[in-house]
Scaffold this motif. Sequence first.
Motif, PDB file in Angstrom:
ATOM      1  N   ALA A  37       0.820  -1.217   0.000  1.00  0.00           N
ATOM      2  CA  ALA A  37       0.000   0.000   0.000  1.00  0.00           C
ATOM      3  C   ALA A  37       0.856   1.269   0.000  1.00  0.00           C
ATOM      4  N   ASP A  38       2.181   1.128   0.018  1.00  0.00           N
ATOM      5  CA  ASP A  38       3.075   2.275   0.098  1.00  0.00           C
ATOM      6  C   ASP A  38       3.931   2.400  -1.168  1.00  0.00           C
ATOM      7  N   TYR A  39       4.767   3.436  -1.190  1.00  0.00           N
ATOM      8  CA  TYR A  39       5.625   3.735  -2.331  1.00  0.00           C
ATOM      9  C   TYR A  39       7.066   3.853  -1.869  1.00  0.00           C
ATOM     10  N   THR A  40       7.989   3.877  -2.834  1.00  0.00           N
ATOM     11  CA  THR A  40       9.402   4.068  -2.542  1.00  0.00           C
ATOM     12  C   THR A  40       9.930   5.214  -3.392  1.00  0.00           C
ATOM     13  N   LEU A  41      10.632   6.141  -2.750  1.00  0.00           N
ATOM     14  CA  LEU A  41      11.332   7.224  -3.434  1.00  0.00           C
ATOM     15  C   LEU A  41      12.771   6.748  -3.607  1.00  0.00           C
ATOM     16  N   ARG A  48      11.119   4.777   2.007  1.00  0.00           N
ATOM     17  CA  ARG A  48       9.717   4.364   2.010  1.00  0.00           C
ATOM     18  C   ARG A  48       8.822   5.585   2.187  1.00  0.00           C
ATOM     19  N   ILE A  49       7.845   5.728   1.297  1.00  0.00           N
ATOM     20  CA  ILE A  49       6.813   6.758   1.454  1.00  0.00           C
ATOM     21  C   ILE A  49       5.613   6.046   2.047  1.00  0.00           C
ATOM     22  N   GLN A  50       5.347   6.311   3.310  1.00  0.00           N
ATOM     23  CA  GLN A  50       4.247   5.633   3.980  1.00  0.00           C
ATOM     24  C   GLN A  50       2.928   6.345   3.719  1.00  0.00           C
ATOM     25  N   THR A  51       1.864   5.579   3.759  1.00  0.00           N
ATOM     26  CA  THR A  51       0.538   6.086   3.467  1.00  0.00           C
ATOM     27  C   THR A  51      -0.284   6.149   4.745  1.00  0.00           C
ATOM     28  N   VAL A  52      -0.890   7.309   4.991  1.00  0.00           N
ATOM     29  CA  VAL A  52      -1.832   7.466   6.104  1.00  0.00           C
ATOM     30  C   VAL A  52      -3.207   7.162   5.532  1.00  0.00           C
ATOM     31  N   ALA A 106      -2.958  10.893   3.242  1.00  0.00           N
ATOM     32  CA  ALA A 106      -1.696  11.646   3.268  1.00  0.00           C
ATOM     33  C   ALA A 106      -0.539  10.666   3.099  1.00  0.00           C
ATOM     34  N   TYR A 107       0.651  11.238   2.852  1.00  0.00           N
ATOM     35  CA  TYR A 107       1.870  10.450   2.674  1.00  0.00           C
ATOM     36  C   TYR A 107       2.978  11.082   3.490  1.00  0.00           C
ATOM     37  N   PHE A 108       3.953  10.256   3.946  1.00  0.00           N
ATOM     38  CA  PHE A 108       5.092  10.817   4.658  1.00  0.00           C
ATOM     39  C   PHE A 108       6.297   9.901   4.546  1.00  0.00           C
ATOM     40  N   ILE A 109       7.487  10.522   4.643  1.00  0.00           N
ATOM     41  CA  ILE A 109       8.734   9.773   4.718  1.00  0.00           C
ATOM     42  C   ILE A 109       9.163   9.707   6.177  1.00  0.00           C
ATOM     43  N   ASN A 110       9.005  10.810   6.874  1.00  0.00           N
ATOM     44  CA  ASN A 110       9.196  10.789   8.317  1.00  0.00           C
ATOM     45  C   ASN A 110       8.014  11.526   8.943  1.00  0.00           C
ATOM     46  N   THR A 111       7.873  11.397  10.233  1.00  0.00           N
ATOM     47  CA  THR A 111       6.668  11.920  10.887  1.00  0.00           C
ATOM     48  C   THR A 111       6.677  13.429  11.083  1.00  0.00           C
TER      49      THR A 111
END
Length: 173
Positions: free
Chosen positions: A118-122, A134-138, A146-151
Amino acid sequence: MDFFKKLKQYVKPPDSEVTTRIVCVALYDYTAQNNRQLSFRKGEQFEVLDKTGAWWLAKGVSTELEGYIPSNYMNVTPGLDTSWPWFFGNMSRSDAIKKLLGQRSGCYLIRKSETWPADYTLSVSCHDGVQHHRIQTVRSGVIATAYFINTLKTFPSLSRPSSLLQLQCSRWS
Protein backbone atom coordinates in the motif's frame (compact mmCIF):
# COMPACT_ATOMS: atom_id res chain seq x y z
CA MET A 1 18.26 25.02 -5.69
CA ASP A 2 18.42 24.91 -9.52
CA PHE A 3 17.47 21.24 -9.25
CA PHE A 4 14.08 22.10 -7.74
CA LYS A 5 13.40 24.73 -10.42
CA LYS A 6 14.11 22.12 -13.10
CA LEU A 7 11.98 19.57 -11.26
CA LYS A 8 8.91 21.83 -11.47
CA GLN A 9 8.81 21.39 -15.25
CA TYR A 10 8.16 17.66 -14.74
CA VAL A 11 5.48 18.01 -12.06
CA LYS A 12 2.02 18.57 -13.49
CA PRO A 13 0.32 21.51 -11.78
CA PRO A 14 -3.09 20.87 -10.24
CA ASP A 15 -5.96 21.63 -12.58
CA SER A 16 -9.12 22.54 -10.71
CA GLU A 17 -11.26 21.98 -13.81
CA VAL A 18 -10.21 18.37 -14.25
CA THR A 19 -11.82 15.68 -12.12
CA THR A 20 -9.20 13.78 -10.13
CA ARG A 21 -8.82 10.17 -11.19
CA ILE A 22 -9.30 7.68 -8.41
CA VAL A 23 -6.73 4.94 -8.70
CA CYS A 24 -6.66 1.97 -6.35
CA VAL A 25 -4.11 -0.76 -5.78
CA ALA A 26 -4.99 -4.38 -4.99
CA LEU A 27 -3.88 -5.41 -1.51
CA TYR A 28 -4.52 -9.12 -2.19
CA ASP A 29 -5.03 -11.56 -5.08
CA TYR A 30 -8.64 -12.16 -6.13
CA THR A 31 -10.28 -14.69 -8.49
CA ALA A 32 -13.49 -13.54 -10.20
CA GLN A 33 -16.63 -15.46 -9.22
CA ASN A 34 -18.59 -14.47 -12.37
CA ASN A 35 -18.06 -12.78 -15.75
CA ARG A 36 -18.89 -9.29 -14.40
CA GLN A 37 -16.01 -9.37 -11.89
CA LEU A 38 -12.29 -8.95 -12.57
CA SER A 39 -9.58 -11.31 -11.38
CA PHE A 40 -6.40 -9.58 -10.23
CA ARG A 41 -3.09 -9.97 -8.45
CA LYS A 42 -1.79 -8.11 -5.44
CA GLY A 43 -0.26 -4.78 -6.54
CA GLU A 44 -2.39 -4.41 -9.69
CA GLN A 45 -3.80 -0.91 -10.28
CA PHE A 46 -7.33 0.07 -11.27
CA GLU A 47 -9.02 3.32 -12.20
CA VAL A 48 -12.32 3.48 -10.29
CA LEU A 49 -15.22 4.38 -12.60
CA ASP A 50 -18.08 4.00 -10.09
CA LYS A 51 -17.49 3.81 -6.34
CA THR A 52 -21.08 2.96 -5.30
CA GLY A 53 -21.47 0.13 -2.79
CA ALA A 54 -19.07 -2.63 -1.79
CA TRP A 55 -18.32 -3.62 -5.42
CA TRP A 56 -16.74 -0.90 -7.54
CA LEU A 57 -16.80 -0.67 -11.32
CA ALA A 58 -13.16 -0.29 -12.36
CA LYS A 59 -10.80 -0.45 -15.32
CA GLY A 60 -7.41 -2.16 -15.08
CA VAL A 61 -4.58 0.33 -15.65
CA SER A 62 -2.41 -2.24 -17.42
CA THR A 63 -5.08 -4.58 -18.83
CA GLU A 64 -7.76 -1.97 -19.68
CA LEU A 65 -10.41 -4.58 -18.78
CA GLU A 66 -13.56 -3.27 -17.08
CA GLY A 67 -15.49 -5.07 -14.37
CA TYR A 68 -16.38 -5.13 -10.70
CA ILE A 69 -13.81 -5.38 -7.93
CA PRO A 70 -14.32 -5.84 -4.16
CA SER A 71 -13.61 -2.49 -2.46
CA ASN A 72 -12.26 -4.17 0.70
CA TYR A 73 -9.39 -5.63 -1.37
CA MET A 74 -8.24 -2.17 -2.51
CA ASN A 75 -6.14 0.72 -1.27
CA VAL A 76 -7.47 3.94 -2.76
CA THR A 77 -4.87 6.47 -3.85
CA PRO A 78 -6.61 9.72 -4.76
CA GLY A 79 -4.75 11.87 -7.25
CA LEU A 80 -2.20 9.24 -8.28
CA ASP A 81 -1.67 9.73 -11.98
CA THR A 82 0.25 6.84 -13.49
CA SER A 83 1.25 9.01 -16.47
CA TRP A 84 3.58 11.23 -14.41
CA PRO A 85 7.09 10.86 -15.88
CA TRP A 86 8.66 10.15 -12.48
CA PHE A 87 6.19 7.37 -11.51
CA PHE A 88 7.41 3.90 -12.50
CA GLY A 89 4.72 1.67 -10.96
CA ASN A 90 5.87 -1.85 -10.11
CA MET A 91 9.56 -1.32 -10.88
CA SER A 92 11.87 -3.48 -8.74
CA ARG A 93 14.56 -2.06 -6.45
CA SER A 94 17.31 -3.50 -8.67
CA ASP A 95 15.75 -1.97 -11.81
CA ALA A 96 15.52 1.41 -10.03
CA ILE A 97 19.23 1.19 -9.17
CA LYS A 98 20.09 0.36 -12.80
CA LYS A 99 18.02 3.31 -14.06
CA LEU A 100 19.51 5.83 -11.58
CA LEU A 101 23.17 4.74 -11.36
CA GLY A 102 25.35 7.15 -13.27
CA GLN A 103 22.70 9.89 -13.22
CA ARG A 104 23.53 13.22 -11.59
CA SER A 105 22.89 13.43 -7.87
CA GLY A 106 19.27 14.27 -7.12
CA CYS A 107 17.63 12.41 -10.03
CA TYR A 108 14.76 10.35 -8.69
CA LEU A 109 11.78 8.16 -9.37
CA ILE A 110 8.80 6.98 -7.34
CA ARG A 111 7.70 3.35 -7.56
CA LYS A 112 5.40 0.94 -5.75
CA SER A 113 7.01 -0.55 -2.66
CA GLU A 114 7.93 -4.21 -3.11
CA THR A 115 7.74 -4.86 0.64
CA TRP A 116 4.72 -2.73 1.60
CA PRO A 117 1.98 -3.09 -1.08
CA ALA A 118 0.00 0.00 0.00
CA ASP A 119 3.08 2.28 0.10
CA TYR A 120 5.63 3.74 -2.33
CA THR A 121 9.40 4.07 -2.54
CA LEU A 122 11.33 7.22 -3.43
CA SER A 123 14.59 6.14 -5.14
CA VAL A 124 17.18 8.92 -5.51
CA SER A 125 20.64 9.00 -7.09
CA CYS A 126 23.25 10.25 -4.64
CA HIS A 127 26.96 10.98 -4.69
CA ASP A 128 27.98 7.35 -4.29
CA GLY A 129 24.93 5.33 -5.33
CA VAL A 130 21.15 5.18 -4.96
CA GLN A 131 19.13 5.68 -1.78
CA HIS A 132 15.63 4.29 -1.24
CA HIS A 133 13.08 5.84 1.12
CA ARG A 134 9.72 4.36 2.01
CA ILE A 135 6.81 6.76 1.45
CA GLN A 136 4.25 5.63 3.98
CA THR A 137 0.54 6.09 3.47
CA VAL A 138 -1.83 7.47 6.10
CA ARG A 139 -5.25 5.86 5.64
CA SER A 140 -8.80 6.45 6.73
CA GLY A 141 -10.23 2.99 6.11
CA VAL A 142 -9.04 2.07 2.61
CA ILE A 143 -8.68 5.68 1.44
CA ALA A 144 -5.19 7.23 1.41
CA THR A 145 -5.39 10.65 3.06
CA ALA A 146 -1.70 11.65 3.27
CA TYR A 147 1.87 10.45 2.67
CA PHE A 148 5.09 10.82 4.66
CA ILE A 149 8.73 9.77 4.72
CA ASN A 150 9.20 10.79 8.32
CA THR A 151 6.67 11.92 10.89
CA LEU A 152 7.80 15.57 10.83
CA LYS A 153 5.78 16.41 7.71
CA THR A 154 2.95 14.78 5.78
CA PHE A 155 1.86 15.46 2.19
CA PRO A 156 -1.74 15.28 0.91
CA SER A 157 -0.69 13.70 -2.41
CA LEU A 158 2.27 12.41 -4.40
CA SER A 159 1.70 15.07 -7.07
CA ARG A 160 4.59 17.24 -5.81
CA PRO A 161 7.62 15.01 -5.23
CA SER A 162 9.86 18.08 -4.91
CA SER A 163 8.42 18.55 -1.40
CA LEU A 164 9.48 15.02 -0.49
CA LEU A 165 12.93 15.58 -1.99
CA GLN A 166 13.57 18.86 -0.18
CA LEU A 167 12.88 17.08 3.10
CA GLN A 168 15.24 14.20 2.24
CA CYS A 169 17.97 16.17 0.43
CA SER A 170 18.68 18.24 3.54
CA ARG A 171 20.04 15.01 5.03
CA TRP A 172 22.57 14.59 2.20
CA SER A 173 24.17 18.04 2.29
